[in-house]
Design an enzyme around this catalytic site. Structure first.
Site, short mmCIF file in Angstrom:
data_model
loop_
_atom_site.label_atom_id
_atom_site.label_comp_id
_atom_site.label_asym_id
_atom_site.label_seq_id
_atom_site.Cartn_x
_atom_site.Cartn_y
_atom_site.Cartn_z
N SER A 16 -23.59 -15.62 0.48
CA SER A 16 -23.91 -16.83 -0.27
C SER A 16 -22.71 -17.74 -0.49
CB SER A 16 -24.50 -16.46 -1.63
OG SER A 16 -25.76 -15.82 -1.46
N GLU A 26 24.23 19.13 9.92
CA GLU A 26 23.26 18.77 10.95
C GLU A 26 23.45 19.51 12.27
OE1 GLU A 26 20.55 16.80 10.85
OE2 GLU A 26 20.83 16.48 8.70
#
Length: 800
Positions: free
Chosen positions: A482, A110
């Protein structure tokens, strides 16, 4: 006089030579000079940007007092983990206790110059830029300090402004903290997949051992995770993870951290992973709802006190609801035209770099449960070669390409064309066959609750929480269509109507004053009018004209107030005749609670999601007792609920939801389908009762309302989801029956309020007009009339 120099003059050693700097500008030297000038310009601009941004940096003193927090856990009714909020799976370990072999592994891959730079590695950045140019790929140049700055304070968006802030924060952090302190923060805070934050948690998750016990080989494996936790997850993709691990071991040798002997032994060392835990319950919308509720009560302490929040969610029912809704939305999407790839990725020509590039690219397109992401590496009209996140290579051909065939042609639009680098979504059926699909644009909602206690047993707020965090169960205000008619009919029962009341299903026309907006000529869904029919038949067939006539007769203002009894907000249901067709606004959760009033016999019970909260030692912190089911909660007459249940039972027996009883093979099912105007929304709301009693509501529609399709209805889209859920929820549950309450009279097979017998109720509505219209319509077909059984029932009812 000027003198002309001969071409050969420069060869004379006695004459002046061209200066070195001028020769350097010739050929390749000119290119380098221009690059240097460009770099200097960029540095100057960057310096100005840094100077402007520095005063706006956040306060980073919190880093000097970093303390790990105990997460808040959300649990199902059975105690299964749903989610954790706060510092997930984090075990803080001081840098002095982190094995040096792991520190070396992390730095080797890293940030090899971590102890040499001041937060920003300019030499490393230049090297990465050259590598990117040479290999046509993206190589990062972020230092450990820059990653700490980004993970604590910044978003993940890739913009120039964010990068400037990242650089400045890094410099500021380096001025306040020592190198060991910065590394300690990084190694305890970085996300490493599997919901593990920090290397101590990752060691437990992947290897099942304390951090202090890991080997060199295991340390190198863990060190490979920060770059792309999903791509290099050793449990999901061991081959790719091992490749990266071996690369890190090589880097550790090159950096002088290990000897050749240690290097060789690490490459040969076996790796034994911890067995994967059972997958977490798919209840992301439940988890977020709980988080909001608990945070509202405890604030930021909710994430630090180690609270365990127990919910009413049932494991099997939640899973069934999640699967059923997801399947329905994916099936709907298959019926729609293919929209094209999800994205396009630039792939390197070098095959050695292909796997890593695909892995990194798919980090931004993670799998969505069974909806898997893959990158196309080769495409032709007859075959596709794809690679998944786990490195698996797939070849699709023939019928597997049927639904995307148009996207494989040369004439396909650029945004639709499937080519090398396209990111596609795949599904695998139960037989192992692959097919190409797409993330649905359509959304949905499902909620189920116990009508007697109010306990929410299942809640799915949308197709996928990662895709869309909007909770459609609690936040989506939609027209119910409905599915709202039962509440109109309920109000009508109090005005003398009964299931046997005959109402004309004939044409209607209203001026603007009746609708609140504009002239209105309503239609039935099928465009047909069937003349006089009973209320029972009208609700079963979802006849709009009947509902409108009923609402007109009982008065919209009265009905608007009646809706409050079910927990609806009258303001969201204007007192116009359009209310009869569900033109107001509701949420699915509101509908579930309202249908619960019918299911429990007329009581209003508030939904409950959180049952109790305990601390990290199991001590009770708070409790939400189940609602007392007594007459104090009564909002409608028990007779009203019983008669309405009888009507809604007919809907599931012979009406628009007849598939329910036919599939589940039981008759204790009640409900109503709903399809709004132009098929913008599809609903089914229904319940089983009375024992054990379970209400469930399904909604499907687009976030930005538009037509689902001419043939898409609540019965076709939403009802199958409800049925599939009930197959699980009602398994091994015996059929039950509601007992009729006092004050009802059964005449001719129909129930009437006792006070509305002997001709006191309403026998018919609009039937005279229907007869008049029929007489006036010379040459027209006669209007349908009630059946012989219906006529006999009506006569019996109103003669007694």
């Amino acid at each position: 006089m000027s003198e002309t120099r001969s071409p050969a003059a420069s060869d004379n050693p006695g004459q002046a030579r061209t200066p070195w700097w001028r020769r350097a500008l010739n050929g390749a030297g000119l290119t380098l000079a221009l690059l240097a000038a460009a770099a200097l310009s960029i540095l100057l601009l960057g310096g100005l940007a840094l100077a402007a941004a520095y005063p706006n940096l956040p306060d980073i003193h919190s880093l000097t007092d970093y303390r790990p927090k105990l997460p808040m856990r959300v649990l199902s009714a059975e105690g299964s983990l749903i989610a954790e909020f706060g510092e997930e799976r984090r075990n803080f370990v001081p840098i002095s206790q982190i094995p040096k072999v792991l520190q070396d592994a992390v730095l080797a891959i890293e940030d090899v110059r971590f102890y040499e730079h001041g937060g920003v590695d300019f030499r490393g950045a230049a090297r990465a830029a050259l590598e990117n140019l040479r290999e046509a790929r993206s190589q990062g140049a972020s230092t450990i300090t820059m990653q700490v700055a980004r993970n604590f304070y910044l978003s993940t968006e890739k913009t120039f402004t964010r990068k400037i802030y990242e650089i400045l924060l890094s410099l500021k952090i380096e001025s306040l903290l020592t190198k060991p302190q910065i590394l300690e923060l990084y190694m305890n805070q970085i996300y490493l997949g599997q919901r593990a934050y920090g290397f101590a948690a990752a060691s437990e998750v992947y290897f099942g051992k304390p951090l202090q016990e890991i080997s060199l080989a295991e340390a190198a494996m863990l060190a490979g995770l920060p770059k792309a936790p999903s791509a290099y997850n050793p449990i999901v993709n061991p081959a790719r993870a091992v490749t990266r691990q071996r690369h890190i071991i090589d880097r550790m040798l090159a950096a002088g951290h290990i000897s050749q002997s240690q290097h060789d032994q690490a490459l040969e060392a076996p790796l034994r992973y911890r067995s994967a835990p059972p997958p977490a319950l798919r209840a992301d919308f439940v988890a977020e709802t709980v988080r909001l509720l608990v945070h509202a009560q405890y604030g930021e302490e909710a994430y630090t006190r180690g609270l365990a929040v127990h919910t009413s969610i049932r494991n099997q029912e939640q899973t069934a609801a999640y699967r059923a809704l997801r399947r329905a939305l994916l099936d709907f999407e298959r019926r729609k035209p293919y929209r094209g790839p999800e994205a396009y990725v630039d792939l390197p020509a070098d095959a050695r770099l292909l796997d890593a590039r695909i892995a990194e690219a798919l980090e931004e397109h993670p799998d969505q449960d069974d909806l898997l992401a893959a990158v196309v590496t080769a495409a032709s009209p007859s075959e596709l070669v794809l690679v998944r996140q786990n490195g698996e290579t797939l070849r699709l051909a023939g019928t597997q390409l049927r639904n995307v065939q148009s996207a494989l042609t040369e004439s396909a639009a650029p945004k639709v064309k499937i080519r090398r680098g396209a990111v596609l979504r795949l599904l695998r059926d139960g037989k192992g066959n692959w097919s190409i699909t797409q993330v649905p644009e359509v959304e949905g909602a499902f909620v189920a609750l116990d009508p007697f206690s109010g306990d929410i047993r299942a809640l799915v707020g949308g197709f996928d929480y990662v895709k869309n965090k909007f909770n459609h169960v609690t936040q989506a205000w939609r027209q119910p269509g409905s599915s709202f008619k039962p509440f109109i009919y309920s109000a009508a029962l109090e005005k003398g109507f009964s299931p046997a009341t005959v109402v004309n299903d004939g044409p209607l026309f209203f001026d603007a004053g009746s609708t609140g907006s504009q002239p209105w000529e309503p239609k039935n869904y099928d465009g047909q009018f069937e003349g006089p029919m009973s209320l029972r038949r009208a609700l079963a067939k979802s006849k709009n004209m009947v509902s409108i006539r009923v609402l007109q007769a009982i008065d919209p203002q009265y009905t608007q107030q009646w809706l409050e009894r079910f927990g609806f907000d009258p303001a969201r249901h204007p007192a116009y005749l359009t209310m009869a067709l569900g033109a107001g606004s509701v949420t699915p959760l509101q509908m579930a609670a309202a249908y619960g009033v019918f299911a429990n016999g007329g009581l209003q019970v508030a939904p409950r999601l959180i049952t109790r909260i305990t601390d990290n030692r199991g001590r009770l912190v708070a409790e939400a007792p189940a609602a007392a089911v007594d007459e104090s909660r009564r909002v409608i007459d028990a007779r009203n609920a019983f008669v309405m249940n009888s009507l809604m039972q007919e809907v599931t027996r012979s009406g628009t939801a007849a598939r329910a009883q036919a599939t589940l093979r039981r008759n204790d099912l009640f409900g109503k389908t709903g399809t709004t105007n132009d098929s913008f929304d599809a609903w089914f709301a229904g319940f089983q009762g009375p024992d054990p009693g379970l209400v469930a509501v399904v909604w499907i529609g687009y976030d930005q309302p538009r037509k689902l399709g001419d043939r898409e209805t609540g019965g076709g889209l939403a009802l199958p989801v409800w049925i599939e859920y009930m197959q699980t929820a009602l398994r091994d549950k015996p059929v039950s029956r509601y007992a009729e309450p006092e004050g009802l009279v059964s005449v001719g097979g129909e129930w009437l309020y006792e006070e509305f017998t002997h001709g006191a109720g309403i026998a018919a509505l609009g039937v005279e007009a229907a007869a008049s219209d029929a007489a006036a319509g010379a040459g027209s077909a006669p209007l349908p009339t009630p059946s012989a059984d219906e006529r006999k029932s009506i006569l019996d009812l109103f003669r007694n």
